[in-house]
Write a protein that holds these residues in place. Structure first.
Motif, PDB file in Angstrom:
ATOM      1  N   GLU A  59      95.117 -49.022  51.077  1.00  0.00           N
ATOM      2  CA  GLU A  59      95.660 -47.667  50.991  1.00  0.00           C
ATOM      3  C   GLU A  59      96.191 -47.210  52.340  1.00  0.00           C
ATOM      4  O   GLU A  59      95.707 -47.621  53.393  1.00  0.00           O
ATOM      5  N   LEU A  60      97.165 -46.327  52.269  1.00  0.00           N
ATOM      6  CA  LEU A  60      97.746 -45.761  53.478  1.00  0.00           C
ATOM      7  C   LEU A  60      96.738 -44.825  54.151  1.00  0.00           C
ATOM      8  O   LEU A  60      96.047 -44.050  53.486  1.00  0.00           O
ATOM      9  N   VAL A  61      96.672 -44.918  55.471  1.00  0.00           N
ATOM     10  CA  VAL A  61      95.843 -44.005  56.255  1.00  0.00           C
ATOM     11  C   VAL A  61      96.734 -43.008  56.995  1.00  0.00           C
ATOM     12  O   VAL A  61      96.579 -41.794  56.870  1.00  0.00           O
ATOM     13  N   ALA A  62      97.685 -43.516  57.774  1.00  0.00           N
ATOM     14  CA  ALA A  62      98.573 -42.661  58.539  1.00  0.00           C
ATOM     15  C   ALA A  62      99.789 -43.464  58.972  1.00  0.00           C
ATOM     16  O   ALA A  62      99.683 -44.666  59.230  1.00  0.00           O
ATOM     17  N   VAL A  63     100.926 -42.787  59.029  1.00  0.00           N
ATOM     18  CA  VAL A  63     102.148 -43.413  59.505  1.00  0.00           C
ATOM     19  C   VAL A  63     102.887 -42.455  60.426  1.00  0.00           C
ATOM     20  O   VAL A  63     102.753 -41.240  60.308  1.00  0.00           O
ATOM     21  N   ILE A  64     103.679 -43.038  61.330  1.00  0.00           N
ATOM     22  CA  ILE A  64     104.490 -42.247  62.241  1.00  0.00           C
ATOM     23  C   ILE A  64     105.836 -42.939  62.384  1.00  0.00           C
ATOM     24  O   ILE A  64     105.916 -44.157  62.571  1.00  0.00           O
ATOM     25  N   THR A  65     106.897 -42.163  62.281  1.00  0.00           N
ATOM     26  CA  THR A  65     108.234 -42.727  62.393  1.00  0.00           C
ATOM     27  C   THR A  65     108.698 -42.730  63.846  1.00  0.00           C
ATOM     28  O   THR A  65     108.083 -42.102  64.718  1.00  0.00           O
ATOM     29  N   SER A  66     109.804 -43.383  64.090  1.00  0.00           N
ATOM     30  CA  SER A  66     110.363 -43.414  65.438  1.00  0.00           C
ATOM     31  C   SER A  66     110.781 -42.014  65.891  1.00  0.00           C
ATOM     32  O   SER A  66     110.839 -41.743  67.088  1.00  0.00           O
ATOM     33  N   GLY A  67     111.045 -41.140  64.938  1.00  0.00           N
ATOM     34  CA  GLY A  67     111.405 -39.769  65.265  1.00  0.00           C
ATOM     35  C   GLY A  67     110.214 -38.857  65.426  1.00  0.00           C
ATOM     36  O   GLY A  67     110.377 -37.672  65.749  1.00  0.00           O
ATOM     37  N   GLY A  68     109.014 -39.389  65.197  1.00  0.00           N
ATOM     38  CA  GLY A  68     107.808 -38.597  65.403  1.00  0.00           C
ATOM     39  C   GLY A  68     107.254 -37.930  64.157  1.00  0.00           C
ATOM     40  O   GLY A  68     106.250 -37.212  64.223  1.00  0.00           O
ATOM     41  N   SER A  69     107.856 -38.155  63.011  1.00  0.00           N
ATOM     42  CA  SER A  69     107.305 -37.594  61.781  1.00  0.00           C
ATOM     43  C   SER A  69     106.027 -38.328  61.415  1.00  0.00           C
ATOM     44  O   SER A  69     105.954 -39.550  61.519  1.00  0.00           O
ATOM     45  N   ILE A  70     105.031 -37.561  60.958  1.00  0.00           N
ATOM     46  CA  ILE A  70     103.704 -38.113  60.691  1.00  0.00           C
ATOM     47  C   ILE A  70     103.259 -37.767  59.279  1.00  0.00           C
ATOM     48  O   ILE A  70     103.524 -36.662  58.788  1.00  0.00           O
ATOM     49  N   LYS A  81      83.020 -41.208  58.573  1.00  0.00           N
ATOM     50  CA  LYS A  81      82.113 -41.160  57.442  1.00  0.00           C
ATOM     51  C   LYS A  81      81.898 -42.570  56.898  1.00  0.00           C
ATOM     52  O   LYS A  81      82.775 -43.435  57.077  1.00  0.00           O
ATOM     53  N   PRO A  82      80.780 -42.803  56.228  1.00  0.00           N
ATOM     54  CA  PRO A  82      80.561 -44.148  55.660  1.00  0.00           C
ATOM     55  C   PRO A  82      81.703 -44.605  54.762  1.00  0.00           C
ATOM     56  O   PRO A  82      82.023 -45.801  54.727  1.00  0.00           O
ATOM     57  N   GLU A  83      82.351 -43.677  54.077  1.00  0.00           N
ATOM     58  CA  GLU A  83      83.467 -44.051  53.196  1.00  0.00           C
ATOM     59  C   GLU A  83      84.716 -44.463  53.951  1.00  0.00           C
ATOM     60  O   GLU A  83      85.687 -44.905  53.350  1.00  0.00           O
ATOM     61  N   ASP A  84      84.711 -44.321  55.273  1.00  0.00           N
ATOM     62  CA  ASP A  84      85.818 -44.820  56.089  1.00  0.00           C
ATOM     63  C   ASP A  84      85.658 -46.309  56.396  1.00  0.00           C
ATOM     64  O   ASP A  84      86.570 -46.915  56.976  1.00  0.00           O
ATOM     65  N   THR A  85      84.529 -46.884  56.023  1.00  0.00           N
ATOM     66  CA  THR A  85      84.300 -48.300  56.266  1.00  0.00           C
ATOM     67  C   THR A  85      85.336 -49.135  55.532  1.00  0.00           C
ATOM     68  O   THR A  85      85.523 -48.997  54.317  1.00  0.00           O
ATOM     69  N   ALA A  86      86.028 -49.982  56.283  1.00  0.00           N
ATOM     70  CA  ALA A  86      87.106 -50.793  55.713  1.00  0.00           C
ATOM     71  C   ALA A  86      87.675 -51.702  56.800  1.00  0.00           C
ATOM     72  O   ALA A  86      87.348 -51.546  57.980  1.00  0.00           O
ATOM     73  N   VAL A  87      88.535 -52.609  56.374  1.00  0.00           N
ATOM     74  CA  VAL A  87      89.367 -53.341  57.330  1.00  0.00           C
ATOM     75  C   VAL A  87      90.643 -52.525  57.502  1.00  0.00           C
ATOM     76  O   VAL A  87      91.303 -52.175  56.513  1.00  0.00           O
ATOM     77  N   TYR A  88      90.961 -52.225  58.727  1.00  0.00           N
ATOM     78  CA  TYR A  88      92.131 -51.415  59.041  1.00  0.00           C
ATOM     79  C   TYR A  88      93.258 -52.332  59.496  1.00  0.00           C
ATOM     80  O   TYR A  88      93.076 -53.150  60.407  1.00  0.00           O
ATOM     81  N   TYR A  89      94.417 -52.158  58.869  1.00  0.00           N
ATOM     82  CA  TYR A  89      95.574 -53.000  59.142  1.00  0.00           C
ATOM     83  C   TYR A  89      96.698 -52.176  59.758  1.00  0.00           C
ATOM     84  O   TYR A  89      97.162 -51.196  59.159  1.00  0.00           O
ATOM     85  N   CYS A  90      97.102 -52.585  60.928  1.00  0.00           N
ATOM     86  CA  CYS A  90      98.307 -52.030  61.524  1.00  0.00           C
ATOM     87  C   CYS A  90      99.516 -52.623  60.794  1.00  0.00           C
ATOM     88  O   CYS A  90      99.467 -53.784  60.350  1.00  0.00           O
ATOM     89  N   ASN A  91     100.569 -51.863  60.675  1.00  0.00           N
ATOM     90  CA  ASN A  91     101.788 -52.408  60.098  1.00  0.00           C
ATOM     91  C   ASN A  91     102.993 -51.652  60.631  1.00  0.00           C
ATOM     92  O   ASN A  91     102.894 -50.499  61.018  1.00  0.00           O
ATOM     93  N   VAL A  92     104.122 -52.351  60.653  1.00  0.00           N
ATOM     94  CA  VAL A  92     105.375 -51.749  61.096  1.00  0.00           C
ATOM     95  C   VAL A  92     106.456 -52.076  60.082  1.00  0.00           C
ATOM     96  O   VAL A  92     106.416 -53.125  59.423  1.00  0.00           O
TER      97      VAL A  92
END
Length: 116
Positions: A46-57, A86-97
């Motif tokens: 699942e998506l956690v957070a993204v940021i564009t080259s223009g700074g949109s988040i 929180k315990p529910e944040d436990t996961a493998v976190y993947y960076c992506n571009v």
């Protein structure tokens, strides 16, 4: 091609903080969007957070107010500051571009474990 190197995962108690980093190299000139997804055992990525080259988040509702994504274009690095974990944040976190072509590259993933 783009290569991604992640760091910063680990084990933390509930309420604690961690900062993830992801440095991109290679064909970085074409990167548009940088971000983080996560995958918990038995669940879909699942998506956690993204940021564009223009700074949109954009943030997932579940992390709004607790996580902050930022980007240092000079260092070709994206960060994820995670507070009040929180315990529910436990996961493998993947960076992506995502490049201008629409092609997405994934990092190898970093484990985040939050104990209660």
């Amino acid at each position: 091609q783009v290569q991604l190197v992640e760091s910063g995962g680990g084990l933390v108690q509930a309420g604690g903080s961690l900062r993830l980093s992801c440095e991109a190299s290679g064909s970085i000139f074409s990167i548009n969007v940088m971000g983080w997804h996560r995958q918990a055992p038995g669940k879909q990525r699942e998506l956690v957070a993204v940021i564009t080259s223009g700074g949109s988040i954009n943030y997932a509702d579940s992390v709004k107010g607790r996580f902050t994504i930022s980007r240092d274009n000079a260092k070709n690095t994206v960060y994820l500051q995670m507070n009040n974990l929180k315990p529910e944040d436990t996961a493998v976190y993947y960076c992506n571009v995502v490049r201008a072509s629409g092609f997405r590259t994934w990092g190898q993933g970093t484990q985040v474990t939050v104990s209660s």
